[in-house]
Design an enzyme around this catalytic site. Sequence first.
Site, short mmCIF file in Angstrom:
data_model
loop_
_atom_site.label_atom_id
_atom_site.label_comp_id
_atom_site.label_asym_id
_atom_site.label_seq_id
_atom_site.Cartn_x
_atom_site.Cartn_y
_atom_site.Cartn_z
CG HIS A 28 -1.56 -1.50 1.16
ND1 HIS A 28 -1.48 -2.74 1.39
CD2 HIS A 28 -3.45 -0.52 0.86
CE1 HIS A 28 -2.86 -3.25 1.24
NE2 HIS A 28 -3.53 -2.74 1.40
CG HIS A 259 -5.90 2.28 -0.88
ND1 HIS A 259 -6.63 2.48 0.49
CD2 HIS A 259 -6.15 1.01 -0.69
CE1 HIS A 259 -6.32 1.34 1.21
NE2 HIS A 259 -6.09 0.62 0.53
CD GLU A 407 -20.97 -3.01 24.96
OE1 GLU A 407 -20.55 -2.30 23.89
OE2 GLU A 407 -21.29 -3.11 25.93
CG HIS A 469 -29.51 -8.90 27.83
ND1 HIS A 469 -30.17 -8.37 26.77
CD2 HIS A 469 -28.98 -7.83 28.34
CE1 HIS A 469 -29.66 -7.38 27.12
NE2 HIS A 469 -29.24 -6.47 27.99
#
Lengths: 663, 663
Positions: A28, A259, A407, A469
Amino acid sequence: MSKPEPSKLANAIRFLAIDAIVKAGEGHQGVPLGMAEIATALYTRHLKFMAGDPTWPDRDRVVLSNGHGSMLLYALLHLTGYERFPIEEIRRFRELGAHTEGHPEFDVASGIEVTTGPLGQGIANAFGMAVAEAYLSARFGSQLVDHRTYAFVGDGCLQEGVGQEMISLAGHLRLSKLTLLWDDNRITDDGSTDLSISEDVAERFRVAGWHVVEVDGHDLEAVSAALTAAKSDLRPSFIACRTVIAKGLARLQGQRGGHSGRLHPEDADVARNELDWPYAPFEIPAPELKSWREAGRRSEADHAAWQARRDALAAHERAEFDRVLAGELPEGWRGVLLDYKRRALDLAEAPGGIMISGEINDLLKDVLPERMVGCADLEAPTSHKRRLKAFTADDRSGAYVHCGVREHLMGSMANGMAAHGGVLPLAVTYLAFSDYERPAMRMAALMGLPVKFVFSHDSIGVGKNGPTHQPVEILASLRAMPNMLVLRPADAVEAAECWEVALEHNSGPSTLVFARQSLPTVRKTHVQENLCRRGAYVLAEGEGGERAVTLLATGSEVAIALRARERLQAEGVATAVVSMPSWELFDAQYEVYRAQVLKPGSATVAIEAAVRFGWDRYLGQRGGFVGMTGFGASGPADALYEKFGITPSAIVAEAKRLLESSN
Amino acid sequence: MSKPEPSKLANAIRFLAIDAIVKAGEGHQGVPLGMAEIATALYTRHLKFMAGDPTWPDRDRVVLSNGHGSMLLYALLHLTGYERFPIEEIRRFRELGAHTEGHPEFDVASGIEVTTGPLGQGIANAFGMAVAEAYLSARFGSQLVDHRTYAFVGDGCLQEGVGQEMISLAGHLRLSKLTLLWDDNRITDDGSTDLSISEDVAERFRVAGWHVVEVDGHDLEAVSAALTAAKSDLRPSFIACRTVIAKGLARLQGQRGGHSGRLHPEDADVARNELDWPYAPFEIPAPELKSWREAGRRSEADHAAWQARRDALAAHERAEFDRVLAGELPEGWRGVLLDYKRRALDLAEAPGGIMISGEINDLLKDVLPERMVGCADLEAPTSHKRRLKAFTADDRSGAYVHCGVREHLMGSMANGMAAHGGVLPLAVTYLAFSDYERPAMRMAALMGLPVKFVFSHDSIGVGKNGPTHQPVEILASLRAMPNMLVLRPADAVEAAECWEVALEHNSGPSTLVFARQSLPTVRKTHVQENLCRRGAYVLAEGEGGERAVTLLATGSEVAIALRARERLQAEGVATAVVSMPSWELFDAQYEVYRAQVLKPGSATVAIEAAVRFGWDRYLGQRGGFVGMTGFGASGPADALYEKFGITPSAIVAEAKRLLESSN
């Protein structure tokens, strides 16, 4: 020999990248060519580092969050003189066995602060490093700990959600020593960023309370001025550098192909001509190399002064500082756990699984001041704060990071802390939400970072909150991950043992999984030995003859297995219960021990309030499973265990079926 | 009987929630009490819906993204007269078997548009619904499709990264029919939002190009005016409603405990007194109930007019509209695949695995206009755009969504599209990045949504990009997920068959996993039957005697297994190769078939460029495995297969070892 132009220094990066990518046949180029001036400004004028001492604790940290641009980092490490990046390594870019891997791989001694590749992780790791630095600086003083964290970042990292989680919390916590350098090239793999984004990205940072400077990323002086400004601002800094992707490659610059479009030797020739770089591939002219090597020693005086300050510490202070930076545990920590383990036999009532872990951690508070706990807005139900102070914008001495409902960031933050060193990170949430954290957990496993991922609410025992959950597949999915140690203790005694194992395990992450519901003590007698260290052990042997049935269980299901054993024994069936808190540890035992525990030939029933996936390896020829076959349901925990048939009766029935089928 | 005050209507919601939560002994009162006026404004004055016809295709969609506040939704469904939410269900809140689960569970016929619970998912689903609506409206015209999508949202959803991914892309795509109603109560589970966030959240939306209105969330008129304004704005709308959490409960309102602190009967008594609600638990006074039931029929005229427009369609138009909304496949799709499968035998050279899938999808373009493809900035390397137009702010007829580097949103968007109906969503990225999408994949499995998750770059075959980009544990982690159909075809023939299976599988999501590298055609003769539908089949039987060795392989490793078979056969060992594209499908076969394929008793070697985890169930007494034992490395793909010993030689050696050990 006059000092080379800065632009020539930047071009040294460019040509190393071009030559390496042409030779490798892929790579790259967009990042190293587009960020050459930015990197030159940082490394030659601002960065506190010593190429000759990559593990210097007070070095500034650099994260290449756009990890696909790895040649930028390798070029910098070579040019500034890191021992493990001689020119031969650059020539071997992307070859098997080379240190110049496709993406940078964590190796502090080589100068690579963290593995990057999956986008967004790097800047979240950088955030974690900055948190660790602030905590350590508060703890040991700025004469020992006072460094900055820089991250190179591309558009992708800022599109990923974890990037915004980081922006938001870093602004909230005012992490002034964190600086991002954005490669604002307006091109992604798909083409123009206009395809998928139209907001003012810099403004997102301003909204979150960052100091923002917008500069021409090819104007080295402007970048350098922005870096200077960042150092005196009390907010984290975002330096938005307008760049041209693959700058210097006439055919590709500013284009989608910039890129990672294939480079040909002719591209390199054209670039050599245009940029006036009449040198052979991989050749850096002496003046430029000299300047770069000088940059690699630019912090020599700082380094020496720091060393002197460290050496001047009182012996016990120095020992403690060295200890935490080495990731070594102090005297006394085992005693705390052993003591708790002994007392756990006499608990008046069965505590909630996660509460046990909270209690143990609270007991460790004073003996392990390097422990930092992140939690994703579940302080009360996971209970790992207790006597810890919060780490805040105004008080860096707190060890508890209120991560908010983020999280993913929490996991990546913990990785960054561990990679930084000097702190021992825990990340705490519900097991069902581990999926949000999983990209970070995978990186911890890949890097071998000793992060402790702590989870509560580990099964249908969650109860009425229902199937969203209730993990059923997640234990299997974590056990499947290489280099991830998964521990699921059955009671307070095993919890203490599992914490001992997790704390001494520093070659990779540990996952500690706890029930929400109460865990009655199943270990009735104290033994000094840590039985969990073997992964599985015979908790209750079959009595009245040779063992006919083996019940394998983990966590909250061990108590259920014991009740089933009672019934089978009452019917004269010699039944053992094997508690199996960790598959990975058990698999590492000698075959003789494993055979003692599993007793091949006995009818074997595994019991776990989760899917069977993976259990077959332990079930031998006559094996059965009592557990879940699909997702859970909403209802009281006890009712769910009944509904899904995870009961002593079901275990007894399965054991008998196996015994009969083999007769 | 005069019309009741709107505040009384809102209080009807409050008391249903309070009574249900008191009775259940747990629940989250914060949302239903804090958002009662907001919901009343929406449902009584703006929402286009018919409680008596929950599946009306042109209804407005409502998503409770803060799913823990489920009693808000259940109260609304009861009050407006949804058949499946009589008062008995409200009384049974959180009881096993009740439809009033702890979190709302997907069931359109009951009025629940999507399962919510893990934060952030709901608003991303809502985004997907709005995309689906825009596409369908462009396809069928606004006389058939012209509805809005509303989402209730709390702080948590907006802290989660996937929330920002949604904000960014919804703003970019100018989804004007998407409206979020934010419960800005400044309280999370941990306490004040000040603990973890300090930015101006509304400003984040403005930066992303949203229409933002800030109102007092307890001022029903103000909320209603904002909803009116949202309808005429060309941008998506964010209505920031300043609220008091648990409003109406004196002891808890505005407090941390308002979120889900335990409610006692006395709390309900106090609230009844304070809010002048002298009715028994679960009793709604007649005037209020009447008003609410009228709201449930407020779109009766719209409904009838829509029905008339639909009935007036030409027969073929109506049939097509009904077909896609029913999720039924059209005539001709199988023929496309069968034709491709036949031609695949004659491919001149082996195509890249993912390119095969791209080709197949391109062939399906015209026959399946309901197919929408999302891709996370990997258009070129995953190749599923081809002739598709982009779905953009200016052109809703495009079926390809450039998601940017936002895998999580892409997955959740696909779920929202599938839940909406009328489109058939694919989500495409690299397998290594499936971890980012996994929370959405889990929800798709839990809801049983027929999303097609397509992955490329499925092993160390990725090569030089290195271990971050090389899945090794991910196949196992997906196979462990209940209700997830995982398919890993070996060549172009199997790819066509697997696509047939995936397209006909509509009771849950499918994961289709493709190699980056070339897949030579291993199926040499054409058969009409879809062999992959059985999950595994004998690709090449052992010859020259009874089968001694069974080689089980998937995907790119099938070709390697065939080479090993040649060698074993040459040495006189009767060796079969079983191709096993799907464990789930194979496990569902009759035992007789499974035994024919696996031939228990033969020496069995499983071959997969991934970890062994889970394979033991197929390995019987004499089984071995050739695959990965840890993470990969950076280097050419061929060199990696050698390095990690996934070679014909290794397979032959393992087979011989098994044969010898059993002699």
